[in-house]
Design a protein around this motif. Structure first.
Motif, PDB file in Angstrom:
ATOM      1  N   ASP A  17       0.836  -1.210   0.000  1.00  0.00           N
ATOM      2  CA  ASP A  17       0.000   0.000   0.000  1.00  0.00           C
ATOM      3  C   ASP A  17       0.867   1.256   0.000  1.00  0.00           C
ATOM      4  O   ASP A  17       0.567   2.246  -0.674  1.00  0.00           O
ATOM      5  N   TYR A  18       1.944   1.216   0.741  1.00  0.00           N
ATOM      6  CA  TYR A  18       2.844   2.369   0.839  1.00  0.00           C
ATOM      7  C   TYR A  18       3.504   2.647  -0.509  1.00  0.00           C
ATOM      8  O   TYR A  18       3.542   3.779  -0.986  1.00  0.00           O
ATOM      9  N   ILE A  19       4.005   1.586  -1.156  1.00  0.00           N
ATOM     10  CA  ILE A  19       4.675   1.755  -2.448  1.00  0.00           C
ATOM     11  C   ILE A  19       3.686   2.230  -3.509  1.00  0.00           C
ATOM     12  O   ILE A  19       4.013   3.059  -4.363  1.00  0.00           O
ATOM     13  N   GLY A  20       2.449   1.718  -3.424  1.00  0.00           N
ATOM     14  CA  GLY A  20       1.442   2.106  -4.398  1.00  0.00           C
ATOM     15  C   GLY A  20       0.828   3.467  -4.157  1.00  0.00           C
ATOM     16  O   GLY A  20       0.033   3.943  -4.961  1.00  0.00           O
ATOM     17  N   GLY A  21       1.169   4.132  -3.053  1.00  0.00           N
ATOM     18  CA  GLY A  21       0.652   5.459  -2.783  1.00  0.00           C
ATOM     19  C   GLY A  21      -0.673   5.479  -2.049  1.00  0.00           C
ATOM     20  O   GLY A  21      -1.265   6.550  -1.876  1.00  0.00           O
ATOM     21  N   ALA A  22      -1.133   4.304  -1.586  1.00  0.00           N
ATOM     22  CA  ALA A  22      -2.437   4.261  -0.920  1.00  0.00           C
ATOM     23  C   ALA A  22      -2.395   4.850   0.489  1.00  0.00           C
ATOM     24  O   ALA A  22      -3.446   5.130   1.069  1.00  0.00           O
ATOM     25  N   LEU A  23      -1.224   5.019   1.038  1.00  0.00           N
ATOM     26  CA  LEU A  23      -1.122   5.523   2.411  1.00  0.00           C
ATOM     27  C   LEU A  23      -0.842   7.018   2.474  1.00  0.00           C
ATOM     28  O   LEU A  23      -0.666   7.549   3.590  1.00  0.00           O
ATOM     29  N   GLU A  24      -0.787   7.695   1.345  1.00  0.00           N
ATOM     30  CA  GLU A  24      -0.467   9.113   1.356  1.00  0.00           C
ATOM     31  C   GLU A  24      -1.488   9.895   2.175  1.00  0.00           C
ATOM     32  O   GLU A  24      -2.698   9.729   2.016  1.00  0.00           O
ATOM     33  N   GLY A  25      -0.965  10.727   3.081  1.00  0.00           N
ATOM     34  CA  GLY A  25      -1.838  11.551   3.910  1.00  0.00           C
ATOM     35  C   GLY A  25      -2.436  10.837   5.090  1.00  0.00           C
ATOM     36  O   GLY A  25      -3.292  11.399   5.787  1.00  0.00           O
ATOM     37  N   TYR A  46      11.386  -3.295   1.135  1.00  0.00           N
ATOM     38  CA  TYR A  46      10.978  -2.127   0.333  1.00  0.00           C
ATOM     39  C   TYR A  46      11.775  -2.067  -0.968  1.00  0.00           C
ATOM     40  O   TYR A  46      11.215  -1.849  -2.053  1.00  0.00           O
ATOM     41  N   GLU A  47      13.097  -2.279  -0.879  1.00  0.00           N
ATOM     42  CA  GLU A  47      13.932  -2.213  -2.075  1.00  0.00           C
ATOM     43  C   GLU A  47      13.581  -3.326  -3.060  1.00  0.00           C
ATOM     44  O   GLU A  47      13.510  -3.106  -4.276  1.00  0.00           O
ATOM     45  N   THR A  48      13.363  -4.525  -2.529  1.00  0.00           N
ATOM     46  CA  THR A  48      13.050  -5.659  -3.406  1.00  0.00           C
ATOM     47  C   THR A  48      11.682  -5.497  -4.045  1.00  0.00           C
ATOM     48  O   THR A  48      11.514  -5.631  -5.262  1.00  0.00           O
ATOM     49  N   LEU A  49      10.670  -5.219  -3.212  1.00  0.00           N
ATOM     50  CA  LEU A  49       9.313  -5.111  -3.731  1.00  0.00           C
ATOM     51  C   LEU A  49       9.171  -3.915  -4.663  1.00  0.00           C
ATOM     52  O   LEU A  49       8.525  -3.996  -5.715  1.00  0.00           O
ATOM     53  N   GLY A  50       9.799  -2.793  -4.280  1.00  0.00           N
ATOM     54  CA  GLY A  50       9.726  -1.613  -5.143  1.00  0.00           C
ATOM     55  C   GLY A  50      10.369  -1.873  -6.488  1.00  0.00           C
ATOM     56  O   GLY A  50       9.850  -1.467  -7.531  1.00  0.00           O
ATOM     57  N   GLY A  51      11.523  -2.555  -6.480  1.00  0.00           N
ATOM     58  CA  GLY A  51      12.193  -2.858  -7.737  1.00  0.00           C
ATOM     59  C   GLY A  51      11.372  -3.781  -8.615  1.00  0.00           C
ATOM     60  O   GLY A  51      11.296  -3.599  -9.834  1.00  0.00           O
ATOM     61  N   ARG A  52      10.728  -4.765  -7.977  1.00  0.00           N
ATOM     62  CA  ARG A  52       9.943  -5.706  -8.773  1.00  0.00           C
ATOM     63  C   ARG A  52       8.693  -5.033  -9.345  1.00  0.00           C
ATOM     64  O   ARG A  52       8.275  -5.329 -10.464  1.00  0.00           O
ATOM     65  N   MET A  53       8.094  -4.145  -8.562  1.00  0.00           N
ATOM     66  CA  MET A  53       6.926  -3.425  -9.069  1.00  0.00           C
ATOM     67  C   MET A  53       7.315  -2.524 -10.242  1.00  0.00           C
ATOM     68  O   MET A  53       6.588  -2.382 -11.224  1.00  0.00           O
ATOM     69  N   MET A  55       9.765  -3.148 -12.292  1.00  0.00           N
ATOM     70  CA  MET A  55      10.030  -4.036 -13.412  1.00  0.00           C
ATOM     71  C   MET A  55       8.723  -4.454 -14.085  1.00  0.00           C
ATOM     72  O   MET A  55       8.613  -4.473 -15.311  1.00  0.00           O
ATOM     73  N   VAL A  56       7.717  -4.771 -13.261  1.00  0.00           N
ATOM     74  CA  VAL A  56       6.413  -5.136 -13.819  1.00  0.00           C
ATOM     75  C   VAL A  56       5.824  -3.971 -14.603  1.00  0.00           C
ATOM     76  O   VAL A  56       5.265  -4.131 -15.690  1.00  0.00           O
ATOM     77  N   GLY A  57       5.953  -2.751 -14.046  1.00  0.00           N
ATOM     78  CA  GLY A  57       5.445  -1.574 -14.746  1.00  0.00           C
ATOM     79  C   GLY A  57       6.132  -1.377 -16.092  1.00  0.00           C
ATOM     80  O   GLY A  57       5.489  -1.023 -17.085  1.00  0.00           O
ATOM     81  N   ALA A  58       7.456  -1.621 -16.119  1.00  0.00           N
ATOM     82  CA  ALA A  58       8.193  -1.469 -17.376  1.00  0.00           C
ATOM     83  C   ALA A  58       7.742  -2.502 -18.405  1.00  0.00           C
ATOM     84  O   ALA A  58       7.597  -2.199 -19.594  1.00  0.00           O
ATOM     85  N   GLU A  59       7.526  -3.744 -17.947  1.00  0.00           N
ATOM     86  CA  GLU A  59       7.068  -4.783 -18.861  1.00  0.00           C
ATOM     87  C   GLU A  59       5.683  -4.462 -19.409  1.00  0.00           C
ATOM     88  O   GLU A  59       5.398  -4.661 -20.589  1.00  0.00           O
ATOM     89  N   LEU A  60       4.811  -3.970 -18.525  1.00  0.00           N
ATOM     90  CA  LEU A  60       3.470  -3.600 -18.995  1.00  0.00           C
ATOM     91  C   LEU A  60       3.542  -2.462 -20.000  1.00  0.00           C
ATOM     92  O   LEU A  60       2.713  -2.378 -20.914  1.00  0.00           O
ATOM     93  N   GLY A  61       4.519  -1.557 -19.824  1.00  0.00           N
ATOM     94  CA  GLY A  61       4.654  -0.439 -20.735  1.00  0.00           C
ATOM     95  C   GLY A  61       5.038  -0.864 -22.142  1.00  0.00           C
ATOM     96  O   GLY A  61       4.844  -0.113 -23.098  1.00  0.00           O
ATOM     97  N   ARG A  62       5.611  -2.062 -22.294  1.00  0.00           N
ATOM     98  CA  ARG A  62       5.998  -2.536 -23.622  1.00  0.00           C
ATOM     99  C   ARG A  62       4.827  -3.127 -24.400  1.00  0.00           C
ATOM    100  O   ARG A  62       4.939  -3.378 -25.595  1.00  0.00           O
ATOM    101  N   LEU A  63       3.730  -3.397 -23.721  1.00  0.00           N
ATOM    102  CA  LEU A  63       2.585  -4.004 -24.389  1.00  0.00           C
ATOM    103  C   LEU A  63       1.909  -3.009 -25.310  1.00  0.00           C
ATOM    104  O   LEU A  63       1.815  -1.828 -25.003  1.00  0.00           O
ATOM    105  N   SER A  64       1.457  -3.484 -26.450  1.00  0.00           N
ATOM    106  CA  SER A  64       0.716  -2.626 -27.384  1.00  0.00           C
ATOM    107  C   SER A  64      -0.641  -2.289 -26.784  1.00  0.00           C
ATOM    108  O   SER A  64      -1.265  -3.122 -26.127  1.00  0.00           O
ATOM    109  N   PRO A  65      -1.121  -1.059 -26.995  1.00  0.00           N
ATOM    110  CA  PRO A  65      -2.425  -0.674 -26.441  1.00  0.00           C
ATOM    111  C   PRO A  65      -3.546  -1.490 -27.054  1.00  0.00           C
ATOM    112  O   PRO A  65      -3.560  -1.745 -28.259  1.00  0.00           O
ATOM    113  N   GLU A  66      -4.449  -1.943 -26.231  1.00  0.00           N
ATOM    114  CA  GLU A  66      -5.610  -2.687 -26.683  1.00  0.00           C
ATOM    115  C   GLU A  66      -6.868  -1.974 -26.217  1.00  0.00           C
ATOM    116  O   GLU A  66      -6.922  -1.466 -25.102  1.00  0.00           O
TER     117      GLU A  66
END
Length: 277
Positions: A17-25, A46-53, A55-66
């Motif tokens: 939740d913290y990495i995803g920004g759900a805890l802001e404020g 935090y370092e491991t999970l943040g890095g993996r998230m 990486m997942v975001g980067a992989e999703l960014g390579r997908l063609s828009p559908e």
């Protein structure tokens, strides 16, 4: 999800939740920040999970828009347009408030992400189509610009035409290329005609001005495009005139126009016109 044994003593859900920004404020934001700074286990997680998230975001960014499936888009529209249902719930203390919020918040975030991804896909698809249309239009425009109108054969005979002689062929050889492989040039035609042309017609020596005159004659003739055979800088009934021989949808014509031909005030400035038999 990372196994509990790998990050023993770390609340993975809270960290996500913290990495995803759900805890802001929220108070939990400062609590997790302190744990990451002070506790090596939290910092490593935090370092491991943040890095993996990332990486997942980067992989999703390579997908063609559908595009979003129509049925899913309809369900989301219905869900977001429905008024919220408010219920009074007594706090029994059996479920921690923070845990309730952490179940609800990711679901809401996921729904928002799905809606945003669908919008982004449609936007990108539309932008690609617009880019293709723009590229096609640019290519067509470049092709048109690459094929300019050729300058017609010209001469400056100084002949004083009358209505009776206007259909006669020019009395001098037309300006031509220096050798058979050379094409007509507006600049060369102007240079060759300038010396013998009446001063009143000097405005029509540059090809651009001559072309405006020819366009005006075409409009006045009102029979479609004209194919110019010759342009003679001459006179008609003693007045400076350009005599144009051309073929159009209504036959072959000889057309005499005055010095204002092609100007906003003069239009074709027609002095006379006769069919060529």
């Amino acid at each position: 999800m990372t196994g509990a044994a790998e990050f023993s003593g770390v609340d993975i859900d809270l960290l996500a939740d913290y990495i995803g920004g759900a805890l802001e404020g929220t108070p939990d934001e400062s609590v997790v920040s302190t744990l990451i700074a002070d506790d090596p286990r939290w910092r490593a997680a935090y370092e491991t999970l943040g890095g993996r998230m990332a990486m997942v975001g980067a992989e999703l960014g390579r997908l063609s828009p559908e595009p979003m499936p129509a049925d899913l888009a309809a369900r989301l529209d219905e869900a977001f347009s429905a008024p919220p249902r408010l219920e009074l719930v007594h706090d029994t203390g059996s479920v921690p408030k923070r845990r309730q919020r952490r179940w609800v918040t990711p679901i809401a975030i996921a729904a928002g992400v799905v809606a945003f991804v669908g919008f982004g896909a449609d936007y990108l698809a539309g932008r690609d189509n617009a880019a293709d249309n723009t590229a096609s239009s640019s290519a067509a425009g470049s092709a048109e610009q690459a094929a300019p109108t050729a300058a017609p054969p010209t001469l400056s005979s100084g002949t004083d035409y009358t209505k009776a002689t206007l259909a006669n062929a020019p009395s001098e050889p037309l300006s031509a290329a220096a050798n058979p492989d050379e094409t007509f040039s507006a600049e060369k035609n102007s240079d060759r005609a300038a010396a013998a042309t009446a001063p009143e017609l000097s405005r029509l020596l540059p090809f651009a001005a001559l072309q405006e005159c020819l366009d005006a004659i075409q409009r006045a003739n009102a029979a479609g495009p004209i194919a110019v055979e010759s342009v003679d800088y001459a006179r008609f009934d003693g007045k400076p005139a350009v005599v144009v021989r051309f073929t159009a949808g209504n036959g072959v014509w000889a057309w005499a126009s005055g010095p204002d031909c092609g100007s906003p005030a003069g239009d074709a400035d027609t002095l006379a016109r006769v069919p060529v038999r």
